[in-house]
Each structure stands twice: as structure tokens, then as C-alpha cells.
Design a protein around this motif. Sequence first.
Motif, PDB file in Angstrom:
ATOM      1  N   GLY A 134       0.802  -1.129   0.041  1.00  0.00           N
ATOM      2  CA  GLY A 134      -0.083   0.095  -0.115  1.00  0.00           C
ATOM      3  C   GLY A 134       0.883   1.464  -0.082  1.00  0.00           C
ATOM      4  O   GLY A 134       0.563   2.293  -0.436  1.00  0.00           O
ATOM      5  N   ASP A 137       2.194   1.832  -3.512  1.00  0.00           N
ATOM      6  CA  ASP A 137       1.052   2.328  -4.171  1.00  0.00           C
ATOM      7  C   ASP A 137       1.010   3.853  -4.303  1.00  0.00           C
ATOM      8  O   ASP A 137       0.786   4.458  -4.970  1.00  0.00           O
ATOM      9  CB  ASP A 137      -0.211   1.780  -4.133  1.00  0.00           C
ATOM     10  CG  ASP A 137      -0.311   0.194  -5.007  1.00  0.00           C
ATOM     11  OD1 ASP A 137       0.961   0.068  -5.743  1.00  0.00           O
ATOM     12  OD2 ASP A 137      -1.189  -0.517  -4.993  1.00  0.00           O
ATOM     13  N   HIS A 202     -12.058   7.032   0.336  1.00  0.00           N
ATOM     14  CA  HIS A 202     -11.774   5.369   0.068  1.00  0.00           C
ATOM     15  C   HIS A 202     -11.226   5.339  -1.413  1.00  0.00           C
ATOM     16  O   HIS A 202     -12.243   5.255  -2.119  1.00  0.00           O
ATOM     17  CB  HIS A 202     -12.763   4.692   0.420  1.00  0.00           C
ATOM     18  CG  HIS A 202     -12.771   4.448   2.015  1.00  0.00           C
ATOM     19  ND1 HIS A 202     -13.364   5.362   3.007  1.00  0.00           N
ATOM     20  CD2 HIS A 202     -12.463   3.211   2.693  1.00  0.00           C
ATOM     21  CE1 HIS A 202     -13.264   4.890   4.145  1.00  0.00           C
ATOM     22  NE2 HIS A 202     -12.970   3.789   4.067  1.00  0.00           N
ATOM     23  N   PHE A 203     -10.072   5.331  -1.780  1.00  0.00           N
ATOM     24  CA  PHE A 203      -9.698   5.268  -3.240  1.00  0.00           C
ATOM     25  C   PHE A 203     -10.140   4.188  -3.850  1.00  0.00           C
ATOM     26  O   PHE A 203     -10.384   2.853  -3.155  1.00  0.00           O
ATOM     27  CB  PHE A 203      -8.211   5.432  -3.301  1.00  0.00           C
ATOM     28  CG  PHE A 203      -7.741   6.829  -2.995  1.00  0.00           C
ATOM     29  CD1 PHE A 203      -8.341   7.839  -2.908  1.00  0.00           C
ATOM     30  CD2 PHE A 203      -6.243   6.804  -3.144  1.00  0.00           C
ATOM     31  CE1 PHE A 203      -7.733   8.839  -2.545  1.00  0.00           C
ATOM     32  CE2 PHE A 203      -5.640   8.224  -2.573  1.00  0.00           C
ATOM     33  CZ  PHE A 203      -6.473   9.201  -2.303  1.00  0.00           C
ATOM     34  N   ARG A 204     -10.842   4.151  -4.890  1.00  0.00           N
ATOM     35  CA  ARG A 204     -11.411   3.067  -5.519  1.00  0.00           C
ATOM     36  C   ARG A 204     -10.194   1.871  -5.844  1.00  0.00           C
ATOM     37  O   ARG A 204      -9.210   2.104  -6.563  1.00  0.00           O
ATOM     38  CB  ARG A 204     -12.070   3.355  -6.968  1.00  0.00           C
ATOM     39  CG  ARG A 204     -12.926   2.304  -7.489  1.00  0.00           C
ATOM     40  CD  ARG A 204     -13.721   2.907  -8.853  1.00  0.00           C
ATOM     41  NE  ARG A 204     -12.474   3.205  -9.746  1.00  0.00           N
ATOM     42  CZ  ARG A 204     -13.023   3.933 -10.807  1.00  0.00           C
ATOM     43  NH1 ARG A 204     -14.129   4.480 -11.073  1.00  0.00           N
ATOM     44  NH2 ARG A 204     -11.897   4.241 -11.755  1.00  0.00           N
ATOM     45  N   SER A 205     -10.586   0.481  -5.663  1.00  0.00           N
ATOM     46  CA  SER A 205      -9.680  -0.415  -5.804  1.00  0.00           C
ATOM     47  C   SER A 205      -9.325  -0.467  -7.092  1.00  0.00           C
ATOM     48  O   SER A 205      -9.952  -0.466  -8.128  1.00  0.00           O
ATOM     49  CB  SER A 205     -10.235  -1.736  -5.079  1.00  0.00           C
ATOM     50  OG  SER A 205     -10.500  -1.683  -3.711  1.00  0.00           O
ATOM     51  N   SER A 207      -7.568   0.928  -9.478  1.00  0.00           N
ATOM     52  CA  SER A 207      -7.593   1.960 -10.372  1.00  0.00           C
ATOM     53  C   SER A 207      -6.666   2.444 -11.357  1.00  0.00           C
ATOM     54  O   SER A 207      -5.400   2.114 -10.803  1.00  0.00           O
ATOM     55  CB  SER A 207      -8.367   3.222  -9.597  1.00  0.00           C
ATOM     56  OG  SER A 207      -9.361   2.940  -9.098  1.00  0.00           O
ATOM     57  N   TYR A 212      -7.195   8.697 -11.185  1.00  0.00           N
ATOM     58  CA  TYR A 212      -6.648   9.627 -10.201  1.00  0.00           C
ATOM     59  C   TYR A 212      -6.430  11.022 -10.730  1.00  0.00           C
ATOM     60  O   TYR A 212      -6.527  11.955 -10.031  1.00  0.00           O
ATOM     61  CB  TYR A 212      -5.141   9.060  -9.748  1.00  0.00           C
ATOM     62  CG  TYR A 212      -5.467   8.010  -8.774  1.00  0.00           C
ATOM     63  CD1 TYR A 212      -5.430   7.972  -7.373  1.00  0.00           C
ATOM     64  CD2 TYR A 212      -5.380   6.533  -9.164  1.00  0.00           C
ATOM     65  CE1 TYR A 212      -5.908   7.105  -6.593  1.00  0.00           C
ATOM     66  CE2 TYR A 212      -5.510   5.512  -8.392  1.00  0.00           C
ATOM     67  CZ  TYR A 212      -5.921   5.620  -7.064  1.00  0.00           C
ATOM     68  OH  TYR A 212      -5.804   4.664  -6.216  1.00  0.00           O
ATOM     69  N   ALA A 228      -6.111   9.328   2.222  1.00  0.00           N
ATOM     70  CA  ALA A 228      -6.489   8.192   1.760  1.00  0.00           C
ATOM     71  C   ALA A 228      -6.899   7.328   3.130  1.00  0.00           C
ATOM     72  O   ALA A 228      -5.874   6.828   3.920  1.00  0.00           O
ATOM     73  CB  ALA A 228      -5.374   7.406   1.125  1.00  0.00           C
ATOM     74  N   LYS A 230      -7.866   4.141   3.047  1.00  0.00           N
ATOM     75  CA  LYS A 230      -7.098   2.702   2.951  1.00  0.00           C
ATOM     76  C   LYS A 230      -5.924   2.827   1.891  1.00  0.00           C
ATOM     77  O   LYS A 230      -6.008   3.743   1.075  1.00  0.00           O
ATOM     78  CB  LYS A 230      -7.941   1.883   2.506  1.00  0.00           C
ATOM     79  CG  LYS A 230      -8.908   1.090   3.734  1.00  0.00           C
ATOM     80  CD  LYS A 230      -9.633   0.096   3.450  1.00  0.00           C
ATOM     81  CE  LYS A 230     -10.473  -0.539   4.801  1.00  0.00           C
ATOM     82  NZ  LYS A 230     -11.266  -1.745   4.238  1.00  0.00           N
ATOM     83  N   SER A 231      -4.930   2.014   2.200  1.00  0.00           N
ATOM     84  CA  SER A 231      -3.867   2.009   0.990  1.00  0.00           C
ATOM     85  C   SER A 231      -3.948   0.691   0.184  1.00  0.00           C
ATOM     86  O   SER A 231      -3.200   0.838  -0.777  1.00  0.00           O
ATOM     87  CB  SER A 231      -2.727   2.139   1.669  1.00  0.00           C
ATOM     88  OG  SER A 231      -2.267   1.342   2.711  1.00  0.00           O
ATOM     89  N   ARG A 234      -4.942  -0.098  -4.171  1.00  0.00           N
ATOM     90  CA  ARG A 234      -5.638   1.063  -4.764  1.00  0.00           C
ATOM     91  C   ARG A 234      -5.159   1.361  -6.046  1.00  0.00           C
ATOM     92  O   ARG A 234      -5.708   2.230  -6.969  1.00  0.00           O
ATOM     93  CB  ARG A 234      -5.390   2.266  -3.749  1.00  0.00           C
ATOM     94  CG  ARG A 234      -5.702   2.013  -2.451  1.00  0.00           C
ATOM     95  CD  ARG A 234      -7.349   2.008  -2.402  1.00  0.00           C
ATOM     96  NE  ARG A 234      -7.512   0.584  -1.538  1.00  0.00           N
ATOM     97  CZ  ARG A 234      -8.725   0.293  -1.353  1.00  0.00           C
ATOM     98  NH1 ARG A 234      -9.907   1.002  -1.465  1.00  0.00           N
ATOM     99  NH2 ARG A 234      -8.909  -0.940  -0.644  1.00  0.00           N
TER     100      ARG A 234
END
Length: 526
Positions: A134, A137, A202-205, A207, A212, A228, A230-231, A234
Amino acid sequence: MQKKRWKKLGFMRRMLTCAIALISLVALFSAHLHLFFPPSQLSVLPDPYKLPKQHEMQYQKLSKEQSLISPHLSKPLKMNGANGSLDFNKLWKRPPNRDFVPCVEPSSSYTVPQETRGYLVVHTNGGLNQMRAGICDMVAVARIINATLVVPELDKRSFWQDTSNFSDVFDEDYFISSLANDVKIVKKLPKELMTATRAVKHFRSWSGVDYYEQEIASLWDDYQVIRAAKSDSRLANNNLPPDIQKLRCRACYEALRFSPRIEAMGKWLVDRMRSYGPYIALHLRYEKDMLAFSGCTHDLSIEEANELTSIRENTSYWKVKDIDSIEQRAKGYCPLTPKEVGVFLKALGFPKTTPIYIAAGEIYGGDTRMSDLASRFPMLMKKENLATIELDPFINHASQMAALDYIVSVESDIFIPSYSGNMARAVEGHRRFLGHRKTISPDRKLLVRFFDKIANGTMKEGKNLSNRIIEIHKRRQGSPRKRKGPITGTKGTDRFRSEEAFYVNPLPDCLCQKEFEENSTTVFIK
């Protein structure tokens, strides 16, 4: 004058006689020394003028307790496996790397970071290796949205309840300086922005860059700080710009190194294992949290199965609650049990004297559950019995203890995971990046069929089983191959989920094939 000359000659004769006598005594003593100490042991006799340190005394104590420790082997030996005699070199030989080497340098059009538009605050989630992926990323995301990255906060609320900060686990200053030409990184938000309103997202998984550059970067119009929540996962695994993919590799395999004290302790553990000869690092993911999460209860008592079910039902962020253990195991979704690992290793041909490092936390069921594996392979070692007081600074920090296992696993002669979780994937990818070191990935779906036949008496351990298991795993030893794409027929989120994770296999993005060298110039074929 004549008298003086005779005196000199007499003196020289006496000196010569003494020298001959001394040489004879030394030769006689040497012969007796070799009688009591074989030549292989003479080189390791202790220096009488050097007192061992605490960790050396512990290591010597362990050496005495381990009666089956095999010394360093300087030439190939024939090892007796389940299917007869196996060549020692073949057993430990790395797969051919086909001249693939790291190529992570940015392209000529890659520029240093421009003036950033705001700050990206990251809350990582999961265990050590989930957080590692994470963080790397988020380095790439910061580059894409032109943000200054604040050193990520480690997860303190997960199953392990670890209070470690970033600088406790990783070399913070090195992380910042080594990525200076890629992303601006600061240790903390500026004071004037500490209380500023943040865009919590929550950034979309999985992506891509467009998501972005458009949706996330548009938040700069209203906010100076984006958080963010979650990390993990992503960023997409594939179809990202080459420079972004290479940046992820630079972050993961170069910039994100462990803190100096963890690196030093990890190297010390590697040296201890190497003193026994070539060793296997076995990631034995037979721990309470994994069994509870996966719903795998094979060979457990009713009380143990109920305990694991209760843990899963009471862990809110584990979404799947009702799991059929038999179905899970049949599909290969369960970690191998210690007993199954013992059958597997013996079938591959590893001798009883093979040194094995157990890269794991507390095994569910303790020594009782480990007894079958230990009876087959007595040279089982963990960091806790290779070191004692040296582990005190790390002992209550799950991420730091996992980091030590990570180092010993990456540096091992062979790495074998009993389950394809975050640790297994991270170590496999790192070993691929470092030259495709041997990593044997058990085919759990096929193996459990053999194990069940052994249990019901329709198959026996021996040559036939060994030949079949060896044949199945010939192409599962970490040799170079391109990262696997999505499973045919899958769509949407399931399609991205089915892809092989980027950090499991950095080929082709971060590894190039060295075709030939001419006039000191190496030509790479991507």
C-alpha cells in the motif's frame, strides 16, 4: 683465532639441534591434534583470547542442543529422498533466470517533481506486507496527482494491535531521500494545515491513472489535504504507464528498506541459519488469525473450530462469516497444516537433516500441532530460539517481528509458503526481482487430494507419491515468466481481483532480459 672459530661452530650445532627438536615436537603435537580434532573442526576452534558475546553464547548453546545439525557442505552429496537418491546440487539449484535483471530507471521524459498542489495523508491497513504494498502504491498515486506525500501512518488497529510507527519499521530518512527525484515526501503536515478540513476518500480499488488524474486530482480545487482512508490494492496491476510501474518497483525494492536495527538483526539471523548450511525458509501460515479468516478447520477439534468461528464472527471488517471448511480446502484455499508440509517436503526429496527456518508467528495448537513436522525434520528453527535477549526490542511488535521473518525469507536458499497470503506474495516478488531465487509454491488444490488418499489408506508415502509431487512442482519454482492477467470470463471487480498482483511478479515492467554485452555496453530486451 682457531679456538674462537670452534666455539662458534659448536654454538651453531647446538642451535640447529634445538631447532630440529622443536620442529619434531610441533609435528608430533600437530599429529595428535588432528587425531582428536578432524581438520574440518580445526578451523572453527575458538580464539582463546576472545570471550564470546551473549548472542554467541546462545548460538553455541543451540548448536550443542541440536544434535542433527549438518555442517557446511563443500561438495555435492547424494541425499536420500523418498524416491531414492537425489543430487544435492539439483535439490538446491536455483531456476534459470534467463538473464533477467532489474531495469527500474525512469525514461528520458521523466521529470523531477513539480510544485505540488497539496498533501496526501495515508492511513495504511493490514499486516506488514499489506502495508508495504500500500505504501508503494501511494508513492505512485502521489506522483500521479502531483501531491506531497506525508510519511504514511501504520495500521495500529488491525488484528495484531501493533503500536509501531513508520520509523520503527522502516528507514524513514532513506525512504524520503531516495525518492526525492520522484515525489516530495515530508514527515508531518505543516502546522498551519494540521486543523485544515481534509477530503477523506476511500480510493477505488485497482484504479488506473485516469481515475486519479480526473476524479481524485479534482479534489485539489476545494482541499489542500487529501486523506486516503485505505492503502491496499488502490492501483491496477496492469496497463499503467511504464514510468509509474518502475516507480512502484523503486519504492518497493529500493526505497522502502527496514530500519537499521531491523536490518542488522535480520542479517544476524541469516548468518546463524547459514552456519548450518543451505536452508529453507518455510512461511508456515498456520496461525490463529489466518485460520479464523479463511474458515479452515481441517484436523481441528470441535472446540478449536468453534473458537475460530467466534473470532471471525466478532471481527467486523472480515466481511465473509459463513464458510464451508471442506469446500475451502478442496479448492486449495486453506494453508497446509504442519503435518501436510512435512509430507510435502519429504516427497520433494529433502533429507531429515535439512535446516528449516519457520517464518511465522505462534502456530495454532503449538508444539502438539508441530510434532509430526518436527519428527520428520528435527532442524526446525525460529527467530525465538536462534536469539533470546536480542529480540527484546522487537518482541511486542508484530510488524517488526514480521520484518525479521521477511529478511530471512528473502535471503533463504529456498522459500516455501504454505499459503499464498500477503507475506508469501511479497517475498516471492522480491526474490524474483533479486534474480529469481528458488521459490517453491505448493499446488494446494492437488496436494490435498493426495493427503486425503493417504489418510483413508488408498495411497502410501513413497516413490510413487514423490514422483507425482516432484513432477507437479517442476514449473512452480520461481523461474521467469510474465505476470498473469485476469481469469478468462471474469468482469468488473472480479476481473481485477483475479489478476496476479503486481508485487508478486514485477516482470515485465521492472525486469529486462540482458541479451548480450559488447564493448562494455549491455543491450536489454524488454
